[in-house]
Write an enzyme that holds these catalytic residues in place. Structure first.
Site, PDB file in Angstrom:
ATOM      1  N   LYS A 125       0.840  -1.203   0.000  1.00 26.70           N
ATOM      2  CA  LYS A 125       0.000   0.000   0.000  1.00 26.70           C
ATOM      3  C   LYS A 125       0.879   1.259   0.000  1.00 26.70           C
ATOM      4  O   LYS A 125       2.092   1.183   0.230  1.00 26.70           O
ATOM      5  CB  LYS A 125      -0.929  -0.057   1.219  1.00 26.70           C
ATOM      6  CG  LYS A 125      -1.945  -1.212   1.170  1.00 26.70           C
ATOM      7  CD  LYS A 125      -2.878  -1.177   2.384  1.00 26.70           C
ATOM      8  CE  LYS A 125      -3.933  -2.270   2.298  1.00 26.70           C
ATOM      9  NZ  LYS A 125      -4.904  -2.172   3.429  1.00 26.70           N
ATOM     10  N   HIS A 165      -2.000  -5.361   1.387  1.00 24.58           N
ATOM     11  CA  HIS A 165      -3.289  -5.988   1.103  1.00 24.58           C
ATOM     12  C   HIS A 165      -3.021  -7.422   0.667  1.00 24.58           C
ATOM     13  O   HIS A 165      -2.020  -7.695   0.004  1.00 24.58           O
ATOM     14  CB  HIS A 165      -4.018  -5.259  -0.039  1.00 24.58           C
ATOM     15  CG  HIS A 165      -5.199  -6.032  -0.538  1.00 24.58           C
ATOM     16  ND1 HIS A 165      -6.431  -5.958   0.070  1.00 24.58           N
ATOM     17  CD2 HIS A 165      -5.317  -6.954  -1.529  1.00 24.58           C
ATOM     18  CE1 HIS A 165      -7.261  -6.793  -0.540  1.00 24.58           C
ATOM     19  NE2 HIS A 165      -6.614  -7.411  -1.516  1.00 24.58           N
ATOM     20  N   ARG A 170      -2.096 -14.390   4.063  1.00 25.90           N
ATOM     21  CA  ARG A 170      -2.846 -13.732   5.147  1.00 25.90           C
ATOM     22  C   ARG A 170      -2.124 -13.937   6.483  1.00 25.90           C
ATOM     23  O   ARG A 170      -2.072 -13.024   7.307  1.00 25.90           O
ATOM     24  CB  ARG A 170      -4.272 -14.295   5.223  1.00 25.90           C
ATOM     25  CG  ARG A 170      -5.143 -14.042   4.007  1.00 25.90           C
ATOM     26  CD  ARG A 170      -5.593 -12.624   3.848  1.00 25.90           C
ATOM     27  NE  ARG A 170      -6.270 -12.072   5.002  1.00 25.90           N
ATOM     28  CZ  ARG A 170      -6.891 -10.889   5.015  1.00 25.90           C
ATOM     29  NH1 ARG A 170      -6.939 -10.132   3.918  1.00 25.90           N
ATOM     30  NH2 ARG A 170      -7.458 -10.439   6.106  1.00 25.90           N
ATOM     31  N   ARG A 173       2.334  -6.747   9.266  1.00 36.77           N
ATOM     32  CA  ARG A 173       1.581  -5.640   9.883  1.00 36.77           C
ATOM     33  C   ARG A 173       2.061  -5.362  11.299  1.00 36.77           C
ATOM     34  O   ARG A 173       2.134  -4.206  11.714  1.00 36.77           O
ATOM     35  CB  ARG A 173       0.087  -5.951   9.813  1.00 36.77           C
ATOM     36  CG  ARG A 173      -0.463  -5.735   8.389  1.00 36.77           C
ATOM     37  CD  ARG A 173      -1.824  -6.320   8.208  1.00 36.77           C
ATOM     38  NE  ARG A 173      -2.496  -5.829   7.008  1.00 36.77           N
ATOM     39  CZ  ARG A 173      -3.664  -6.295   6.584  1.00 36.77           C
ATOM     40  NH1 ARG A 173      -4.273  -7.272   7.241  1.00 36.77           N
ATOM     41  NH2 ARG A 173      -4.215  -5.801   5.493  1.00 36.77           N
ATOM     42  N   PHE A 196     -15.438   3.512   7.086  1.00 35.60           N
ATOM     43  CA  PHE A 196     -14.058   3.888   6.747  1.00 35.60           C
ATOM     44  C   PHE A 196     -13.793   3.928   5.242  1.00 35.60           C
ATOM     45  O   PHE A 196     -12.663   4.186   4.813  1.00 35.60           O
ATOM     46  CB  PHE A 196     -13.051   2.931   7.425  1.00 35.60           C
ATOM     47  CG  PHE A 196     -13.247   1.471   7.081  1.00 35.60           C
ATOM     48  CD1 PHE A 196     -12.743   0.931   5.899  1.00 35.60           C
ATOM     49  CD2 PHE A 196     -13.926   0.615   7.948  1.00 35.60           C
ATOM     50  CE1 PHE A 196     -12.905  -0.403   5.575  1.00 35.60           C
ATOM     51  CE2 PHE A 196     -14.108  -0.741   7.636  1.00 35.60           C
ATOM     52  CZ  PHE A 196     -13.590  -1.239   6.441  1.00 35.60           C
ATOM     53  N   GLU A 219      -9.290  -9.967  -7.904  1.00 36.50           N
ATOM     54  CA  GLU A 219      -8.238  -8.975  -7.654  1.00 36.50           C
ATOM     55  C   GLU A 219      -7.051  -9.148  -8.619  1.00 36.50           C
ATOM     56  O   GLU A 219      -6.443  -8.162  -9.044  1.00 36.50           O
ATOM     57  CB  GLU A 219      -7.791  -9.063  -6.195  1.00 36.50           C
ATOM     58  CG  GLU A 219      -8.903  -8.613  -5.246  1.00 36.50           C
ATOM     59  CD  GLU A 219      -8.555  -8.762  -3.778  1.00 36.50           C
ATOM     60  OE1 GLU A 219      -7.463  -9.289  -3.454  1.00 36.50           O
ATOM     61  OE2 GLU A 219      -9.387  -8.339  -2.945  1.00 36.50           O
ATOM     62  N   THR A 222      -5.693  -7.408  10.441  1.00 39.73           N
ATOM     63  CA  THR A 222      -5.956  -6.077   9.870  1.00 39.73           C
ATOM     64  C   THR A 222      -5.465  -4.971  10.800  1.00 39.73           C
ATOM     65  O   THR A 222      -4.804  -4.022  10.363  1.00 39.73           O
ATOM     66  CB  THR A 222      -7.475  -5.907   9.636  1.00 39.73           C
ATOM     67  OG1 THR A 222      -7.953  -7.044   8.912  1.00 39.73           O
ATOM     68  CG2 THR A 222      -7.776  -4.632   8.872  1.00 39.73           C
ATOM     69  N   ASN A 279      -2.000  -0.053   7.038  1.00 44.24           N
ATOM     70  CA  ASN A 279      -1.471  -1.340   7.488  1.00 44.24           C
ATOM     71  C   ASN A 279      -0.605  -2.050   6.427  1.00 44.24           C
ATOM     72  O   ASN A 279      -0.522  -3.267   6.380  1.00 44.24           O
ATOM     73  CB  ASN A 279      -2.619  -2.229   7.996  1.00 44.24           C
ATOM     74  CG  ASN A 279      -3.676  -2.475   6.934  1.00 44.24           C
ATOM     75  OD1 ASN A 279      -3.511  -2.082   5.780  1.00 44.24           O
ATOM     76  ND2 ASN A 279      -4.744  -3.152   7.308  1.00 44.24           N
ATOM     77  N   TYR A 316     -12.235  -1.863  -3.833  1.00 43.75           N
ATOM     78  CA  TYR A 316     -12.763  -2.075  -2.480  1.00 43.75           C
ATOM     79  C   TYR A 316     -14.292  -1.991  -2.433  1.00 43.75           C
ATOM     80  O   TYR A 316     -14.847  -1.688  -1.379  1.00 43.75           O
ATOM     81  CB  TYR A 316     -12.143  -1.068  -1.511  1.00 43.75           C
ATOM     82  CG  TYR A 316     -10.763  -1.449  -1.003  1.00 43.75           C
ATOM     83  CD1 TYR A 316     -10.572  -2.633  -0.282  1.00 43.75           C
ATOM     84  CD2 TYR A 316      -9.660  -0.619  -1.197  1.00 43.75           C
ATOM     85  CE1 TYR A 316      -9.323  -2.980   0.215  1.00 43.75           C
ATOM     86  CE2 TYR A 316      -8.399  -0.964  -0.702  1.00 43.75           C
ATOM     87  CZ  TYR A 316      -8.241  -2.145   0.009  1.00 43.75           C
ATOM     88  OH  TYR A 316      -7.009  -2.489   0.507  1.00 43.75           O
TER      89      TYR A 316
HETATM   90  P1  IDP Z   1      -7.906  -6.833   5.332  1.00 42.35           P
HETATM   91  O1  IDP Z   1      -7.056  -5.869   4.543  1.00 42.35           O
HETATM   92  O2  IDP Z   1      -7.160  -7.393   6.514  1.00 42.35           O
HETATM   93  O3  IDP Z   1      -8.528  -7.901   4.475  1.00 42.35           O
HETATM   94  P2  IDP Z   1     -10.546  -5.611   5.434  1.00 42.35           P
HETATM   95  O4  IDP Z   1     -11.524  -5.784   6.554  1.00 42.35           O
HETATM   96  O5  IDP Z   1     -10.820  -6.291   4.139  1.00 42.35           O
HETATM   97  O6  IDP Z   1      -9.098  -5.985   5.995  1.00 42.35           O
HETATM   98  O7  IDP Z   1     -10.432  -4.034   5.185  1.00 42.35           O
HETATM   99  C1  IDP Z   1      -9.768  -3.533   4.045  1.00 42.35           C
HETATM  100  C2  IDP Z   1      -8.876  -2.392   4.472  1.00 42.35           C
HETATM  101  O8  IDP Z   1      -9.681  -1.322   4.984  1.00 42.35           O
HETATM  102  C3  IDP Z   1      -7.917  -2.704   5.632  1.00 42.35           C
HETATM  103  O9  IDP Z   1      -6.733  -3.371   5.226  1.00 42.35           O
HETATM  104  C4  IDP Z   1      -7.624  -1.321   6.160  1.00 42.35           C
HETATM  105  O10 IDP Z   1      -6.692  -0.601   5.348  1.00 42.35           O
HETATM  106  C5  IDP Z   1      -9.002  -0.656   6.050  1.00 42.35           C
HETATM  107  N1  IDP Z   1      -9.791  -0.840   7.269  1.00 42.35           N
HETATM  108  C6  IDP Z   1     -10.407  -1.969   7.706  1.00 42.35           C
HETATM  109  N2  IDP Z   1     -11.066  -1.769   8.859  1.00 42.35           N
HETATM  110  C7  IDP Z   1     -10.878  -0.460   9.168  1.00 42.35           C
HETATM  111  C8  IDP Z   1     -11.312   0.370  10.258  1.00 42.35           C
HETATM  112  O11 IDP Z   1     -12.027  -0.069  11.180  1.00 42.35           O
HETATM  113  N3  IDP Z   1     -10.894   1.675  10.222  1.00 42.35           N
HETATM  114  C9  IDP Z   1     -10.128   2.180   9.222  1.00 42.35           C
HETATM  115  N4  IDP Z   1      -9.703   1.444   8.184  1.00 42.35           N
HETATM  116  C10 IDP Z   1     -10.067   0.145   8.154  1.00 42.35           C
HETATM  117 MG    MG Z   2      -9.929  -7.748   2.965  1.00 37.15          MG
END
Ligand code: IDP
Ligand code: MG
Length: 138
Positions: A10, A116, A86, A103, A58, A127, A92, A113, A50
């Protein structure tokens, strides 16, 4: 089973100069880099990548973050690559991520974080085709 999955370094990871380290982590874990490109997502592209999160609070902030600078998109391949990636990425929220995960080591917040990774065979398929065409996968 050998799987292909999509990884993105990212904008925060690219900006912090972590691309080489992250690619090394993938290679050390037995993944092969099948395709790689650096690009800057447009707002529209980030929104469609997304789309699954479009109702989440968010979403707007996530799209702003993902478009603030270049990203590096990669297809990585290996045994059980989707789940294994993963695991290597970590949770996350870096506060909940296991020691030694990308992370945990590098992320500053639940949003910023660093990486992805596709979370299922269906998302990996979508994707991968979002970023790469057949002729770019070697
Ligand atoms: P992942 O990347 O671990 O699969 P997802 O739930 O798919 O997590 O969320 C996609 C991305 O959205 C996360 O990697 C992060 O950058 C952002 N994100 C997820 N949850 C939050 C939140 O509660 N606050 C702010 N950003 C979030
Ligand atoms: Mg995800």
């Amino acid at each position: 089973m050998i799987e292909l999955t999509l990884s993105i370094i990212k904008p925060d990871g690219v900006k912090k100069g972590l691309s080489g380290k992250i690619i090394s982590i993938f290679e050390e874990n037995g993944f092969e880099i099948k395709a790689i490109k650096k690009l800057r997502l447009t707002k529209k592209e980030a929104e469609s990548f997304y789309f699954i999160h479009k109702e989440r609070p968010f979403f707007k902030s996530l799209v702003e973050f993902m478009t603030e600078g270049p990203v590096i998109a990669m297809i990585i391949a290996g045994e059980d690559a989707i789940q294994k990636n993963r695991n290597i990425m970590g949770a996350t929220n870096p506060e909940n991520a296991a020691e030694g995960t990308i992370r945990k080591m590098f992320a500053e917040s639940i949003e910023r974080n660093i990486v992805h990774g596709s979370d299922s065979p269906e998302s990996a398929k979508f994707e991968i085709s979002f970023f790469f065409n057949f002729f770019e996968i070697i």
